[in-house]
Design a protein around this motif. Structure first.
Motif, short mmCIF file in Angstrom:
data_model
loop_
_atom_site.label_atom_id
_atom_site.label_comp_id
_atom_site.label_asym_id
_atom_site.label_seq_id
_atom_site.Cartn_x
_atom_site.Cartn_y
_atom_site.Cartn_z
N ARG A 79 0.93 -1.20 0.09
CA ARG A 79 0.16 0.16 -0.12
C ARG A 79 0.75 1.29 0.05
O ARG A 79 0.53 2.21 -0.63
CB ARG A 79 -0.76 -0.05 1.25
N TYR A 80 1.94 1.17 0.62
CA TYR A 80 2.76 2.37 0.84
C TYR A 80 3.58 2.54 -0.47
O TYR A 80 3.95 3.74 -0.86
CB TYR A 80 3.74 2.40 2.04
N ASP A 81 3.86 1.48 -1.25
CA ASP A 81 4.86 1.58 -2.21
C ASP A 81 3.77 2.19 -3.55
O ASP A 81 4.12 3.13 -4.00
CB ASP A 81 4.72 0.22 -3.00
N ALA A 82 2.50 1.79 -3.34
CA ALA A 82 1.57 2.53 -4.30
C ALA A 82 1.37 4.07 -3.93
O ALA A 82 1.22 4.74 -4.85
CB ALA A 82 0.25 1.66 -4.16
N ALA A 83 1.38 4.45 -2.72
CA ALA A 83 1.13 5.69 -2.47
C ALA A 83 2.44 6.59 -2.94
O ALA A 83 2.32 7.59 -3.34
CB ALA A 83 1.02 5.85 -0.70
N ALA A 84 3.59 5.82 -2.51
CA ALA A 84 4.93 6.67 -3.08
C ALA A 84 4.85 6.89 -4.36
O ALA A 84 5.18 8.11 -4.89
CB ALA A 84 5.99 5.75 -2.43
N ARG A 88 5.18 10.22 -6.39
CA ARG A 88 6.03 10.71 -7.24
C ARG A 88 5.59 11.20 -8.44
O ARG A 88 6.03 12.08 -9.24
CB ARG A 88 6.99 9.32 -7.69
N ALA A 89 4.51 10.50 -9.10
CA ALA A 89 3.89 10.87 -10.29
C ALA A 89 3.39 12.14 -10.35
O ALA A 89 3.33 12.96 -11.11
CB ALA A 89 2.77 9.75 -10.81
N SER A 90 2.90 12.57 -8.84
CA SER A 90 2.19 14.05 -9.14
C SER A 90 3.45 15.21 -8.69
O SER A 90 3.18 16.22 -8.46
CB SER A 90 1.27 14.14 -8.23
N GLY A 91 4.61 14.58 -8.62
CA GLY A 91 5.76 15.58 -8.24
C GLY A 91 5.99 16.02 -7.04
O GLY A 91 6.71 17.00 -6.53
N ARG A 92 5.33 15.45 -5.95
CA ARG A 92 5.33 15.69 -4.57
C ARG A 92 6.50 14.81 -3.73
O ARG A 92 6.75 15.18 -2.49
CB ARG A 92 3.94 15.45 -4.01
N LEU A 93 7.26 13.69 -4.41
CA LEU A 93 7.81 13.26 -3.67
C LEU A 93 9.33 13.26 -4.48
O LEU A 93 9.40 12.78 -5.73
CB LEU A 93 7.62 11.45 -3.67
N TYR A 94 10.43 13.68 -4.00
CA TYR A 94 11.60 13.84 -4.85
C TYR A 94 12.86 13.15 -4.04
O TYR A 94 12.89 13.07 -2.64
CB TYR A 94 11.89 15.30 -5.07
N PRO A 95 13.73 12.73 -4.80
CA PRO A 95 14.98 12.02 -4.30
C PRO A 95 16.20 13.23 -3.66
O PRO A 95 16.38 13.91 -4.73
CB PRO A 95 15.63 11.15 -5.54
N CYS A 96 16.48 12.54 -2.77
CA CYS A 96 17.65 13.44 -2.23
C CYS A 96 18.98 12.40 -1.65
O CYS A 96 18.69 11.49 -1.67
CB CYS A 96 17.31 14.07 -1.04
N TYR A 97 20.06 13.14 -1.95
CA TYR A 97 21.25 12.41 -1.71
C TYR A 97 22.39 12.52 -0.71
O TYR A 97 23.28 11.99 -0.38
CB TYR A 97 22.04 12.09 -3.08
N GLU A 98 21.87 13.68 0.15
CA GLU A 98 22.63 14.14 1.11
C GLU A 98 22.92 13.15 2.08
O GLU A 98 21.59 12.40 2.45
CB GLU A 98 22.05 15.47 1.91
N THR A 99 24.06 12.89 2.71
CA THR A 99 24.23 12.18 3.99
C THR A 99 23.88 12.77 5.22
O THR A 99 23.82 13.97 5.05
CB THR A 99 25.95 11.58 4.12
N LEU A 185 4.18 8.90 6.08
CA LEU A 185 3.64 8.47 5.11
C LEU A 185 2.53 7.35 5.54
O LEU A 185 1.30 7.51 5.18
CB LEU A 185 4.46 8.21 3.87
N CYS A 186 3.01 6.52 6.07
CA CYS A 186 2.26 5.37 6.33
C CYS A 186 1.08 5.71 7.15
O CYS A 186 0.15 5.08 6.82
CB CYS A 186 3.16 4.15 7.36
N SER A 187 1.31 6.46 8.29
CA SER A 187 0.23 6.80 8.85
C SER A 187 -1.06 7.55 8.15
O SER A 187 -2.06 7.25 8.54
CB SER A 187 0.73 7.71 10.02
N VAL A 188 -0.72 8.34 7.48
CA VAL A 188 -1.67 8.87 6.44
C VAL A 188 -2.47 7.88 5.72
O VAL A 188 -3.58 7.82 5.55
CB VAL A 188 -0.96 10.10 5.61
N CYS A 189 -1.80 7.05 5.12
CA CYS A 189 -2.28 5.80 4.41
C CYS A 189 -3.24 5.21 5.05
O CYS A 189 -4.38 4.87 4.90
CB CYS A 189 -1.22 5.02 3.73
N ASP A 190 -2.77 4.64 6.22
CA ASP A 190 -3.54 3.94 7.32
C ASP A 190 -4.73 4.71 7.92
O ASP A 190 -6.00 4.38 7.65
CB ASP A 190 -2.60 3.72 8.55
N ASP A 191 -4.52 5.90 8.03
CA ASP A 191 -5.60 6.81 8.60
C ASP A 191 -6.85 6.89 7.57
O ASP A 191 -8.09 6.73 7.99
CB ASP A 191 -5.19 8.17 8.98
#
Ligand code: GLU
Length: 437
Positions: A79-84, A88-99, A185-191
């Motif tokens: 379920r979380y994979d699908a939400a992510a 991503r598709a709507s441009g709200r999730l973006y990858p970051c690489y900083e340590t 994220l998970c909490s929002v999906c679950d709620d």
């Protein structure tokens, strides 16, 4: 229908700090005739332990806080994979690489420049080429939710009108570098999926709420109602957070605190209602009103809890101890009046055997040398007055008063000490008929 949830992370034992949201959510659901969900937030596989899940259930069982539905986040990864993917598709999730240490240095520089340590969104400027290069170096991305830099407002069930300016909040990380999902994220999906209508949680989640309201919106869900309770402090007003480890429900149970005492105490702490011992869950639910809670920190005192525990015992209904009394060999015929007599004379249930011994005459009688003759006479008179009933004590002591000239304490105390071995206890007139002849 009202649906609430308690969502502990099984990374340790429940303590009084966790009990607050558990209880408030449970009470709110029960008061509204709704449902209460127990959700285990266990996406952090390294820190989550099965033994803690078991202990959480045990603690809630002990307190009588039953749940209508049980869920765990580790079973909902698809379920979380699908939400992510959706985000991503709507441009709200973006990858970051900083340590972590790179981010740390950046925050230090921001602080030195007098700026708030908010993530600067540098990763949004990366080109495909930059990302490919970073990945070739062996870096894996973590993923952040792109906040709208607006002010998020809601009417909080405890705090009233509340707002958070998301321009001063870092875009929250929703997926870790190792692919693990964060609770945000998970909490929002679950709620959304479990139809949660109300979330009651600590005020340390206020900023979280603003970001989660945006995530609800981004996922097309309707945000739940939110209420944020104050956090516990000690008697001096200092934060309890460092001491919570020693205030586990398990250790409180081991100290002999009764479930209803703990619940009565915790349900009113931080509210404007007086703290009173409640004899049942129904009474607690009946008196519950979320709007009575305030923003002021709630002062937790083990001493107050122990005192309430004693008071709770003093109103404990017979039905709650009937089986305990039977196990202690108190005859059924007298068990109820016996309990009503002794409950105000004990500090804990472990005080029962002592009174059973008195009932059975198995105590050491106490007779002061000066009273020997009087006690001998009085016992003979009592013996002659068998069978003992409700009036016996009054009749015999009235006669003894006339016969010996004794009165008051000198008349009664030697007899109490002889019959019970102690100089305090319940009304002798009521106790006498229960004593084993
Ligand atoms: N697992 C989260 C916590 O224990 C839940 C918070 C919430 O109620 O949303 O802090």
């Amino acid at each position: 229908m009202t649906v609430t949830r308690f969502a502990p992370s099984p990374t340790g034992r429940l303590h009084v700090g966790n009990l607050r949201p558990a209880l408030l959510n449970w009470l709110h659901a029960r008061k509204q005739g709704g449902q209460f969900v127990l959700r285990i937030d266990d996406t952090d596989a390294e820190r989550s332990k099965e033994e803690h899940v078991d202990a959480i259930k045990r603690d809630l069982d002990w307190l009588g806080l039953g749940w209508d539905r049980f869920e765990r986040q580790s079973e909902r990864l698809a379920r979380y994979d699908a939400a992510a993917d959706e985000l991503r598709a709507s441009g709200r999730l973006y990858p970051c690489y900083e340590t972590a240490s790179e981010l740390d240095i950046r925050r230090k520089i921001q602080r030195q420049a007098g700026k708030p340590p908010v993530y600067d969104r540098a990763a949004l400027k990366l080109t495909d080429e930059d990302r490919a290069k970073l990945e070739a170096e062996g870096r894996r991305p973590h993923w952040r939710f792109k906040l709208d830099q607006t002010r998020v407002t809601w009417t909080d069930g405890i705090r009233g009108d509340t707002n958070v300016d998301c321009a001063s909040v870092s875009d929250p990380v929703l997926i870790r570098e190792d692919g693990g999902y964060l609770y945000t994220l998970c909490s929002v999906c679950d709620d959304i999926d479990f139809g949660i209508t109300d979330v009651i949680r600590g005020e340390d989640h206020v900023t979280n709420t603003a970001t989660q309201i945006q995530i609800f919106d981004a996922m097309g869900g309707r945000p739940t109602a939110f209420a944020h309770h104050s956090l516990l402090v000690d008697e001096e007003g200092a934060s309890l957070s460092k001491r919570l480890g020693s205030l586990t429900l398990e250790s409180i149970r081991e100290q002999g605190i009764e479930p209803l005492a703990l619940l009565s105490y915790m349900a009113r702490l931080g509210s404007s209602d007086p703290i009173e011992p409640r004899a049942s869950h129904a009474e607690l639910i009946e008196g519950f009103d979320l709007s009575r809670y305030g923003r002021a920190p709630a002062r937790f005192s083990m001493g107050d809890l122990a005192a309430l525990n004693t008071r709770t015992l003093h109103v404990k209904p017979y039905a709650d101890v009937a089986s305990l009394l039977r196990e202690a060999d108190v005859p059924d015929a007298i068990a109820e009046p016996f309990w009503h007599l002794i409950r105000e004379n004990i500090d804990g249930l472990d005080g029962i055997p002592n009174w059973v011994a008195i009932l059975n005459g198995g105590h050491a009688p106490v007779v002061d040398p000066d009273d020997t003759d009087y006690v001998t006479l009085a016992l003979a008179r009592l013996d002659a007055a068998k069978p003992w009933g409700a009036e016996t004590w009054k009749a015999v002591t009235t006669d003894l008063k006339a016969e010996t000239g004794r009165k008051g304490r000198a008349l009664f105390m030697p007899l109490r000490k002889a019959l019970t071995g102690r100089n305090d206890g319940p009304d002798m007139a009521a106790l006498l008929p229960l004593l084993k002849r």
